[in-house]
Design a protein around this motif. Sequence first.
Motif, PDB file in Angstrom:
ATOM      1  N   THR A   1     -18.676 -38.924  -7.414  1.00  0.00           N
ATOM      2  CA  THR A   1     -17.768 -39.622  -7.016  1.00  0.00           C
ATOM      3  C   THR A   1     -17.376 -39.104  -5.311  1.00  0.00           C
ATOM      4  O   THR A   1     -17.657 -38.038  -5.210  1.00  0.00           O
ATOM      5  CB  THR A   1     -16.289 -39.682  -7.567  1.00  0.00           C
ATOM      6  N   GLN A   2     -16.949 -39.929  -4.340  1.00  0.00           N
ATOM      7  CA  GLN A   2     -16.553 -39.413  -3.173  1.00  0.00           C
ATOM      8  C   GLN A   2     -15.026 -39.303  -3.213  1.00  0.00           C
ATOM      9  O   GLN A   2     -14.246 -40.352  -3.322  1.00  0.00           O
ATOM     10  CB  GLN A   2     -16.825 -40.239  -2.189  1.00  0.00           C
ATOM     11  N   GLU A   3     -14.476 -38.187  -2.868  1.00  0.00           N
ATOM     12  CA  GLU A   3     -13.125 -38.210  -3.155  1.00  0.00           C
ATOM     13  C   GLU A   3     -12.279 -38.882  -1.958  1.00  0.00           C
ATOM     14  O   GLU A   3     -10.883 -39.240  -2.116  1.00  0.00           O
ATOM     15  CB  GLU A   3     -12.806 -36.612  -3.039  1.00  0.00           C
ATOM     16  N   GLU A   4     -12.709 -39.155  -0.824  1.00  0.00           N
ATOM     17  CA  GLU A   4     -11.801 -39.750   0.159  1.00  0.00           C
ATOM     18  C   GLU A   4     -12.559 -40.198   1.338  1.00  0.00           C
ATOM     19  O   GLU A   4     -14.129 -40.217   1.156  1.00  0.00           O
ATOM     20  CB  GLU A   4     -11.015 -38.648   0.967  1.00  0.00           C
ATOM     21  N   ASP A   5     -12.225 -41.475   2.137  1.00  0.00           N
ATOM     22  CA  ASP A   5     -13.107 -42.316   2.735  1.00  0.00           C
ATOM     23  C   ASP A   5     -13.279 -41.492   3.959  1.00  0.00           C
ATOM     24  O   ASP A   5     -12.366 -41.150   4.749  1.00  0.00           O
ATOM     25  CB  ASP A   5     -12.379 -43.548   3.211  1.00  0.00           C
ATOM     26  N   MET A   6     -14.795 -41.545   4.407  1.00  0.00           N
ATOM     27  CA  MET A   6     -15.130 -40.659   5.690  1.00  0.00           C
ATOM     28  C   MET A   6     -16.393 -40.877   5.794  1.00  0.00           C
ATOM     29  O   MET A   6     -17.212 -41.343   5.190  1.00  0.00           O
ATOM     30  CB  MET A   6     -14.912 -39.170   5.323  1.00  0.00           C
ATOM     31  N   ASP A   7     -16.701 -40.635   7.332  1.00  0.00           N
ATOM     32  CA  ASP A   7     -18.124 -40.776   7.692  1.00  0.00           C
ATOM     33  C   ASP A   7     -18.849 -39.409   7.856  1.00  0.00           C
ATOM     34  O   ASP A   7     -18.366 -38.274   8.265  1.00  0.00           O
ATOM     35  CB  ASP A   7     -18.215 -41.338   9.128  1.00  0.00           C
ATOM     36  N   ILE A   8     -20.036 -39.486   7.408  1.00  0.00           N
ATOM     37  CA  ILE A   8     -20.960 -38.269   7.404  1.00  0.00           C
ATOM     38  C   ILE A   8     -22.308 -38.405   7.682  1.00  0.00           C
ATOM     39  O   ILE A   8     -22.757 -39.724   7.779  1.00  0.00           O
ATOM     40  CB  ILE A   8     -20.771 -37.750   5.928  1.00  0.00           C
ATOM     41  N   GLY A   9     -22.921 -37.322   8.464  1.00  0.00           N
ATOM     42  CA  GLY A   9     -24.255 -37.743   8.894  1.00  0.00           C
ATOM     43  C   GLY A   9     -25.323 -37.697   7.691  1.00  0.00           C
ATOM     44  O   GLY A   9     -24.951 -37.662   6.482  1.00  0.00           O
TER      45      GLY A   9
END
Length: 881
Positions: free
Chosen positions: A772-780
């Motif tokens: 799971t991804q804990e929060e909305d964010m952009d990552i490379g």
Amino acid sequence: MDHKKVMMTLLSSMLFISSSGGIVSAASTSGDSGKPTTNSANSNTTQKDQTSATKEVVHTLANVPAVKVTARSTVHLTDVNILAQDDGNTVTYTLSYKNNDSKPMMMLDYWSKVKTKGGTSFSPKLIAKDQEKKTVSPGSTVELTYVMKVGREVKLSDLNFLIVKWDFSKPNYESTLGKFNVPSSYSITTPAGKTKTVRLSDSAVKVKVSGIKVYPGEDKKRYVKVGVNLNNISYKLLDNPNIKWILRTPGGMNYPLTLDKDSASISIQAQANKTLSLLASLPTAGKLERSELLLVEEQGEEKTALPVAALQLPEASQTNVNTEANQPNIISIDGQPVSTLLESARTRVEDEEYDLTMQWVIKNQGKKEVKIPKYGLDIRTEDGVAYPIETKALDDLKLKPGATKTIKLISTIQGDGDTSKIKFYVMTPTTKDENKEGDTGSNGLEFSYPVGIYTIPDSVITGDGLTTETVIKNGKGTFGVSVGSLQRLPWTDGDIIAAKVTIRNASNKTVQLPELEAMFTIDSARIDGDTKLIRAQGGKLLGSGMVTEAYLITKIPSELNMSRLEVTLLEKVSEQETNDWITLSTSGLIQPLSYVGAGKTFTQGTGEKETELGVRRTYIYPGTSSNIVYTEFEMTNKSLRQGGLGKLVGYYKTADGQYYKATAKQADRAPGPGQKSVVTFWAKVPRGVTSSDMRLIVGEGIADNKFVTGEGEATATAYVNAMSFEIQPSSLTVKSTLSNIDLYPYTFTGNNIRAYLTGGASVQIEMSYTLTQEEDMDIGENEHKLILEMTHNSAGKTFAKEFSLEGDLKPGLNQSLSWSIDDEIFNKLRGGSYKMALYDQFQGNRIKLAEQIYSYDVSRVPEEEPERFPENTVDNNSQNN
């Protein structure tokens, strides 16, 4: 007589034209010295005549009665002049014959004689150009000019000009028709401001003095410039008449005047005008009040000097070309006002000399295009030492109305850099009076006078204080400029010097910034080559009070020490030309980078560009020969629009000053309002490097003179706005279960792990997991690998399986994985235990996250069948018994 001899004759004669009695006198000069002398007797006589005729001086011959040559035709005395020379006076007079009869008038029938009142006779001759005039057509007029020699004491009022006709009834075959007598009160000098009509090369020309200006000179001299307007009122071209001009002072001193470069050719179309500029160098001690301008024409092959006119000069205008600092100097070019301003100056002292860089601004304030003369430019010290300034900017320079040209001037001067001891001189192009053979030797006269003497303005250089604003005024407006920050940053092949310059519109109107470039000077060395200027905002318009920023970047050797650093903004004039806009100076001491402690954040920018920056965590991935330092860096968009910083550049710095360039991975898309973007930095460092007190230097990447964004493929070639972040590498505790493993920005949990024995040489592993991804964010791009490593406890042998995040492992709940392991140690295995460990692998180096011991699942092992013996064997044994 050649031209050179004529000039020597003119220079060796003192010419004057009396303002009362009409006498033109001359006195010789001394050899080739060129120093005129006076004739005291003539001067005294002239002064007496002037005194006696002060009340009733007349300047016209119009009232002298005409002489009738026939019942209807007449002749007038229209002009008379006298020129004093060493061998006597030369008198010229002009007779105008008007034929009012119906048939041609034959000029052979008439001639002129001259007698004094005492009875002395003279034999005048027609000048060369009038000798071919034989007739006067009906209804027309012909002018004839005569010349003759008279004694030194003869005055014009002593002479009777006789008109004679052939008359064969008289004893001497001639008859005097009448005579002209010049009044004693007549002055041949034209009053100041009035026009004199003369004949030049048989063309009628109106001559008028337009003014006289005096310019300061050197060595107790001054420069005099006389403006003369010639109006060709005839119906043919006036083409380079053989005329000379002389300035006669009230004391009888005579100075030849030289035409300036633009007036050297006198070619005037019919009914057209031309203004001449006549130049002379005079001692400062003499007086110019009541001076006269003499016009002399050369006639015939022998270049006989004939007096043509004398014009009273108006009061001289004492031109003050001395200009105070930062004040304009107006120069008249072809009748158009041209404003000049020494806008800025900058000095750089080294040893016993200094470089002076100045900006000279020229603006055409007239209504017509002007061609700027190729002025001589130099710097002069108080004791007269001149340092010429070379420039090609004045070559064929033309300015349309309202156009401005800024010229950069550079000179190297001996001294300590004190500009109060020097001045900037602008000299007219040298004018030479050359003979026709082109000899410009010792007899050639040269004139060049200053049209501007400028006080050097204070250098536009700040002191050592950063953020101290310097206000400058130029043609673009008024600006406040300061260095907001100055950073020295590590780079792979040296160091980067990055200066952030703030430019404020200090006026009350909208202005447009010029096209700017950057230049650095370290100590006294100007850096050439790789210097960049990056504008933070794209537009060039600045409203009142608005501020913009620019970044000036260059690269230097990392071992270079600086004691002084100058940052110069250059205004780009063309592809090849720039002018200094402003120079900001510092002591060379670099500001320490802004420091952000562990667990702290820093907000950069304002308004729509506000971004919160901070380090989340740092890990050390151990390796055999080197370790990997790995940092997760967060950027949070605090503005109300999508945006934020572009591509970041990072360097790890150790406590002892070692730098390691970090590789950065960053999302291409800019985060939306309130969103986070994660940038990962990593670098390989030797195992012996202490990482506990490292710092991460982070800045905004620059390439191709702009900030690098996610939309392009450009690799950063520099960076700016750097900050130093404390990283404090985290020490991980290996978890005893595979639940809730932090794989930021994901969380991983391994559920229901089963290793099924098969009874053979393989084992089947199955598991369910949650990612799971804990929060909305952009990552490379995620370069991490998850390694699940199974260790067979009894044998101690390990087996690893690699998984990629967002590749092999899919985000979601209760996802499943399965794989098999083949090895002989599992052959006929019926039980036992194993250990399952979870590793985070990055660039080949691993850190252990969790481990847990499990028992093999034997539910899939086939049941063993009981051992059976062959029946025939038993039967055989029974039979044998």
